[in-house]
Design an enzyme around this catalytic site. Structure first.
Site, mmCIF file in Angstrom:
data_model
loop_
_atom_site.group_PDB
_atom_site.id
_atom_site.type_symbol
_atom_site.label_atom_id
_atom_site.label_comp_id
_atom_site.label_asym_id
_atom_site.label_seq_id
_atom_site.Cartn_x
_atom_site.Cartn_y
_atom_site.Cartn_z
ATOM 1 N N TYR A 119 -13.614 5.531 -13.544
ATOM 2 C CA TYR A 119 -14.017 3.998 -13.036
ATOM 3 C C TYR A 119 -14.197 3.071 -13.436
ATOM 4 O O TYR A 119 -13.784 1.342 -13.720
ATOM 5 C CB TYR A 119 -14.400 4.184 -11.583
ATOM 6 N N ASP A 149 0.790 -0.881 0.006
ATOM 7 C CA ASP A 149 0.498 0.600 0.500
ATOM 8 C C ASP A 149 0.660 0.861 -0.047
ATOM 9 O O ASP A 149 1.791 1.432 0.831
ATOM 10 C CB ASP A 149 -0.758 -0.338 1.288
ATOM 11 N N LYS A 206 -12.509 0.023 -14.520
ATOM 12 C CA LYS A 206 -12.316 -2.135 -13.894
ATOM 13 C C LYS A 206 -13.377 -2.729 -15.594
ATOM 14 O O LYS A 206 -13.353 -3.882 -15.067
ATOM 15 C CB LYS A 206 -13.712 -1.627 -13.195
ATOM 16 N N ASP A 257 4.613 1.689 -5.967
ATOM 17 C CA ASP A 257 3.737 2.327 -6.498
ATOM 18 C C ASP A 257 3.499 1.046 -7.774
ATOM 19 O O ASP A 257 4.155 1.529 -8.512
ATOM 20 C CB ASP A 257 4.067 3.744 -7.088
#
Length: 304
Positions: A172, A39, A176, A74
């Protein structure tokens, strides 16, 4: 530790500092896996916060008797994704499971959506899935060619928005949907190296969904929180185990206690003239085809 379904398997979970990713990391650790908790530590819109959520989850896993390593690479940076895979192999001696979960949102109606907001979401979701998958896939290919055929798994994270669309989330939804397409291609290409690739489309309470599904976020009084992110992780763990070797190229929707297999685009009704169509001919042809085809599922956010 847990049920041992993934005992001694080495698992990378991206975006694992909070929400569904954190639940995945804890569940894999409980199942006996050694987990790399990745993360980068950012706010919901992708801006850096300087927080250390990965280290916090590693501490949780250690408190539960598990083994974990924190990573702040990252994943959308191609070289950093390579370093994530390399560091995992160096620390734990291999890699068995990659769970791509990292994401950000920049929700806006399409006519107000800026190019930077489009690019930011594509970068983390779609490029972030590609970069880690590419480097993990190359590692597993090398292992296979060296005579050490992997029993490896990739679990990508799509969304109902990617499968059906979602008003106010064009960036988004497109990212996706791209992940769902990437999943089926990767499953076909990596099968020869002992790798399965599947995706989940979860519905749960996270930072990314709290505004979109605000009316579904109330915690129930009956003891079962259907929107808890922990409900998604059992399927991820099973897909990451040796038991799932015959399952690949699939997208599963998960919400509360419900698990379903999403139906992908399929060839439908057709008419073949055997020659080039004249545009004026096609009106009744298309009308007839649509009459024979099932109606599409409604886009999320469209009133009925």
């Amino acid at each position: 530790m847990g049920n041992g379904l993934c005992r001694d398997r080495v698992v990378i979970v991206t975006g694992a500092g909070r929400g569904i990713g954190r639940a995945h990391a804890l569940a894999f650790a409980d199942a006996g896996a050694r987990v790399v908790v990745n993360d980068v530590g950012v706010a919901l819109d992708g801006s850096r916060t300087g927080e250390g959520p990965a280290a916090d989850v590693v501490a949780e896993i250690a408190d539960r008797g598990g083994t974990a390593l924190a990573s702040t690479h990252d994943v959308a940076d191609f070289d950093a994704a390579q370093a994530l895979v390399d560091d995992t192999v160096e620390r734990f001696g291999g890699l068995d499971v990659l769970v791509n979960n990292a994401g950000v949102v920049r929700d806006r109606m399409l006519v107000n959506l800026g190019a930077d907001e489009w690019d930011a979401v594509m970068r983390v979701h779609l490029r972030g899935h590609f970069a880690t998958l590419r480097h993990a896939g190359a590692y597993w290919r090398a292992e296979s060619k060296a005579g050490r055929t992997p029993d490896a798994r990739v679990i990508n994270t799509s969304s109902g928005a990617g499968l059906l669309g979602s008003v106010g989330q064009a960036n988004y939804s497109a990212a996706k949907a791209g992940i769902a397409g990437l999943t089926v291609v990767a499953a076909a290409e990596l099968a020869r190296y002992g790798v399965t690739v599947n995706a989940i489309a979860p519905s749960a309470r996270t930072r990314m969904t709290e505004d979109v599904f605000a009316d579904m976020m109330a915690r129930p009084d009956d003891g079962f929180d259907a929107m808890a992110p922990e409900n998604v992780s059992p399927l991820a763990v099973w897909l990451g185990s040796a038991e799932s070797a015959d399952v690949t190229g699939r997208v599963f929707e998960v919400e509360g206690g419900k698990v379903s297999v999403a139906q992908s685009w399929r060839h439908g009704p057709e008419v073949d003239k055997g020659a080039r169509w004249d545009p004026a001919e096609l009106g009744p042809v298309v009308t007839d085809l649509l009459a024979k085809a099932p109606a599409p599922e409604p886009v999320y956010g469209v009133g009925g």
